[in-house]
Motif scaffolding. Sequence first.
Motif, PDB file in Angstrom:
ATOM      1  N   ARG A 112     -72.081  52.821 -17.725  1.00 42.83           N
ATOM      2  CA  ARG A 112     -70.978  53.774 -17.634  1.00 42.83           C
ATOM      3  C   ARG A 112     -70.272  53.596 -16.294  1.00 42.83           C
ATOM      4  N   PHE A 113     -68.963  53.685 -16.342  1.00 47.79           N
ATOM      5  CA  PHE A 113     -68.130  53.633 -15.154  1.00 47.79           C
ATOM      6  C   PHE A 113     -67.449  54.988 -15.011  1.00 47.79           C
ATOM      7  N   VAL A 114     -67.461  55.523 -13.792  1.00 50.38           N
ATOM      8  CA  VAL A 114     -66.843  56.820 -13.512  1.00 50.38           C
ATOM      9  C   VAL A 114     -65.819  56.626 -12.400  1.00 50.38           C
ATOM     10  N   VAL A 115     -64.646  57.180 -12.590  1.00 49.67           N
ATOM     11  CA  VAL A 115     -63.632  57.161 -11.532  1.00 49.67           C
ATOM     12  C   VAL A 115     -64.044  58.197 -10.489  1.00 49.67           C
ATOM     13  N   ASP A 116     -64.040  57.797  -9.228  1.00 51.77           N
ATOM     14  CA  ASP A 116     -64.587  58.668  -8.168  1.00 51.77           C
ATOM     15  C   ASP A 116     -63.922  60.037  -8.087  1.00 51.77           C
ATOM     16  N   LYS A 117     -62.676  60.136  -8.468  1.00 49.72           N
ATOM     17  CA  LYS A 117     -61.984  61.432  -8.421  1.00 49.72           C
ATOM     18  C   LYS A 117     -62.541  62.422  -9.452  1.00 49.72           C
ATOM     19  N   GLN A 118     -63.375  61.941 -10.365  1.00 50.90           N
ATOM     20  CA  GLN A 118     -63.973  62.805 -11.382  1.00 50.90           C
ATOM     21  C   GLN A 118     -65.253  63.480 -10.880  1.00 50.90           C
ATOM     22  N   ILE A 119     -65.585  63.213  -9.622  1.00 50.14           N
ATOM     23  CA  ILE A 119     -66.742  63.851  -8.987  1.00 50.14           C
ATOM     24  C   ILE A 119     -66.246  64.505  -7.703  1.00 50.14           C
ATOM     25  N   GLU A 120     -66.498  65.792  -7.603  1.00 46.62           N
ATOM     26  CA  GLU A 120     -65.974  66.571  -6.480  1.00 46.62           C
ATOM     27  C   GLU A 120     -67.127  67.145  -5.653  1.00 46.62           C
ATOM     28  N   LEU A 121     -66.989  67.076  -4.336  1.00 48.03           N
ATOM     29  CA  LEU A 121     -67.942  67.735  -3.440  1.00 48.03           C
ATOM     30  C   LEU A 121     -67.458  69.166  -3.263  1.00 48.03           C
ATOM     31  N   THR A 122     -68.292  70.129  -3.628  1.00 45.41           N
ATOM     32  CA  THR A 122     -67.894  71.537  -3.587  1.00 45.41           C
ATOM     33  C   THR A 122     -68.106  72.128  -2.197  1.00 45.41           C
ATOM     34  N   GLU A 123     -67.602  73.339  -2.008  1.00 46.86           N
ATOM     35  CA  GLU A 123     -67.793  74.049  -0.736  1.00 46.86           C
ATOM     36  C   GLU A 123     -69.266  74.364  -0.490  1.00 46.86           C
ATOM     37  N   VAL A 142     -59.673  52.962 -13.069  1.00 50.93           N
ATOM     38  CA  VAL A 142     -60.167  52.400 -14.315  1.00 50.93           C
ATOM     39  C   VAL A 142     -59.934  50.899 -14.382  1.00 50.93           C
ATOM     40  N   GLY A 143     -59.178  50.358 -13.457  1.00 49.73           N
ATOM     41  CA  GLY A 143     -58.964  48.918 -13.386  1.00 49.73           C
ATOM     42  C   GLY A 143     -60.252  48.145 -13.141  1.00 49.73           C
ATOM     43  N   HIS A 144     -61.289  48.838 -12.701  1.00 51.14           N
ATOM     44  CA  HIS A 144     -62.567  48.186 -12.411  1.00 51.14           C
ATOM     45  C   HIS A 144     -63.627  48.448 -13.481  1.00 51.14           C
ATOM     46  N   VAL A 145     -63.212  48.993 -14.615  1.00 47.57           N
ATOM     47  CA  VAL A 145     -64.170  49.421 -15.632  1.00 47.57           C
ATOM     48  C   VAL A 145     -65.024  48.264 -16.166  1.00 47.57           C
ATOM     49  N   LEU A 146     -64.521  47.046 -16.157  1.00 49.25           N
ATOM     50  CA  LEU A 146     -65.283  45.914 -16.680  1.00 49.25           C
ATOM     51  C   LEU A 146     -66.172  45.246 -15.636  1.00 49.25           C
ATOM     52  N   ALA A 147     -66.176  45.770 -14.423  1.00 51.64           N
ATOM     53  CA  ALA A 147     -66.981  45.166 -13.355  1.00 51.64           C
ATOM     54  C   ALA A 147     -68.465  45.150 -13.690  1.00 51.64           C
ATOM     55  N   ILE A 148     -68.946  46.175 -14.368  1.00 55.06           N
ATOM     56  CA  ILE A 148     -70.365  46.198 -14.751  1.00 55.06           C
ATOM     57  C   ILE A 148     -70.659  45.000 -15.650  1.00 55.06           C
ATOM     58  N   GLN A 149     -69.865  44.866 -16.685  1.00 57.78           N
ATOM     59  CA  GLN A 149     -70.110  43.823 -17.678  1.00 57.78           C
ATOM     60  C   GLN A 149     -69.967  42.422 -17.084  1.00 57.78           C
ATOM     61  N   TYR A 150     -68.975  42.208 -16.255  1.00 57.31           N
ATOM     62  CA  TYR A 150     -68.701  40.856 -15.771  1.00 57.31           C
ATOM     63  C   TYR A 150     -69.432  40.467 -14.492  1.00 57.31           C
ATOM     64  N   THR A 151     -69.815  41.443 -13.677  1.00 56.90           N
ATOM     65  CA  THR A 151     -70.468  41.070 -12.419  1.00 56.90           C
ATOM     66  C   THR A 151     -71.934  41.486 -12.336  1.00 56.90           C
ATOM     67  N   LEU A 152     -72.274  42.656 -12.858  1.00 57.31           N
ATOM     68  CA  LEU A 152     -73.642  43.149 -12.709  1.00 57.31           C
ATOM     69  C   LEU A 152     -74.560  42.726 -13.869  1.00 57.31           C
ATOM     70  N   ASP A 153     -74.078  42.787 -15.083  1.00 59.21           N
ATOM     71  CA  ASP A 153     -74.915  42.434 -16.236  1.00 59.21           C
ATOM     72  C   ASP A 153     -75.518  41.029 -16.127  1.00 59.21           C
ATOM     73  N   PRO A 154     -74.775  40.011 -15.684  1.00 57.23           N
ATOM     74  CA  PRO A 154     -75.402  38.680 -15.571  1.00 57.23           C
ATOM     75  C   PRO A 154     -76.591  38.642 -14.603  1.00 57.23           C
ATOM     76  N   VAL A 155     -76.520  39.401 -13.526  1.00 57.13           N
ATOM     77  CA  VAL A 155     -77.626  39.442 -12.567  1.00 57.13           C
ATOM     78  C   VAL A 155     -78.819  40.172 -13.183  1.00 57.13           C
ATOM     79  N   ILE A 156     -78.545  41.248 -13.890  1.00 55.77           N
ATOM     80  CA  ILE A 156     -79.613  42.000 -14.559  1.00 55.77           C
ATOM     81  C   ILE A 156     -80.321  41.095 -15.579  1.00 55.77           C
ATOM     82  N   LYS A 157     -79.546  40.316 -16.327  1.00 54.13           N
ATOM     83  CA  LYS A 157     -80.133  39.378 -17.293  1.00 54.13           C
ATOM     84  C   LYS A 157     -80.960  38.314 -16.583  1.00 54.13           C
ATOM     85  N   GLU A 158     -80.477  37.828 -15.472  1.00 53.55           N
ATOM     86  CA  GLU A 158     -81.209  36.818 -14.699  1.00 53.55           C
ATOM     87  C   GLU A 158     -82.549  37.361 -14.219  1.00 53.55           C
ATOM     88  N   LEU A 159     -82.629  38.664 -13.999  1.00 54.31           N
ATOM     89  CA  LEU A 159     -83.882  39.296 -13.581  1.00 54.31           C
ATOM     90  C   LEU A 159     -84.803  39.609 -14.766  1.00 54.31           C
TER      91      LEU A 159
END
Length: 180
Positions: free
Chosen positions: A138-149, A112-129
């Motif tokens: 939305r930010f999801v922690v990778d451990k919240q998605i599991e590959l099943t058998e 969750v330490g990277h939760v603001l990465a969308i707002q601070y790094t990606l949003d400015p590029v999206i606006k520029e486009l």
Amino acid sequence: MTKIVFIAGGNRERSRLTGLIQFAKQYLERERIQIDIIQVHQLEARALIEADYAAVDIQTANQKVLEADGIIIFTPIFKAAYSGILKTYLDLLPPKAFERKTVLPLAIGGSVGHVLAIQYTLDPVIKELGAELIHRGRFVVDKQIELTEENTFKLAEEVESRLTQTLAEFEDALKRPIHI
């Protein structure tokens, strides 16, 4: 028919990011929305690295973006920023490629330490486009998605709930005209 383009900035097709992509695709297809997926890592590498705007792969992908009503950008977060793979493609989009489009960033990362990465790094590029409407990402922690058998992806209930709400809001935003 509403057209949405998914721009996937991961480095392979089978990863936890794929779980997000599959969930969003299944959710939006129930409304008979046309979805095109651009897997950036599958575009011609030389064209991406050399910024070859004229390459057929790049032209085809760009045309899909220009014809779309909405864009969902999927990216892993590495070192507090979106992926370099994604950046190489975004740099090849025409100026104002996102104008009059609703854009939704969805990201996955290790903590969750990277939760603001969308707002601070990606949003400015999206606006520029040219995006006037960037839907709250939305930010999801990778451990919240599991590959099943069964070789499918299982999202944590909390993630499914938040993504369902986000996608419903995105879908509603697509129905409203964007005024410049």
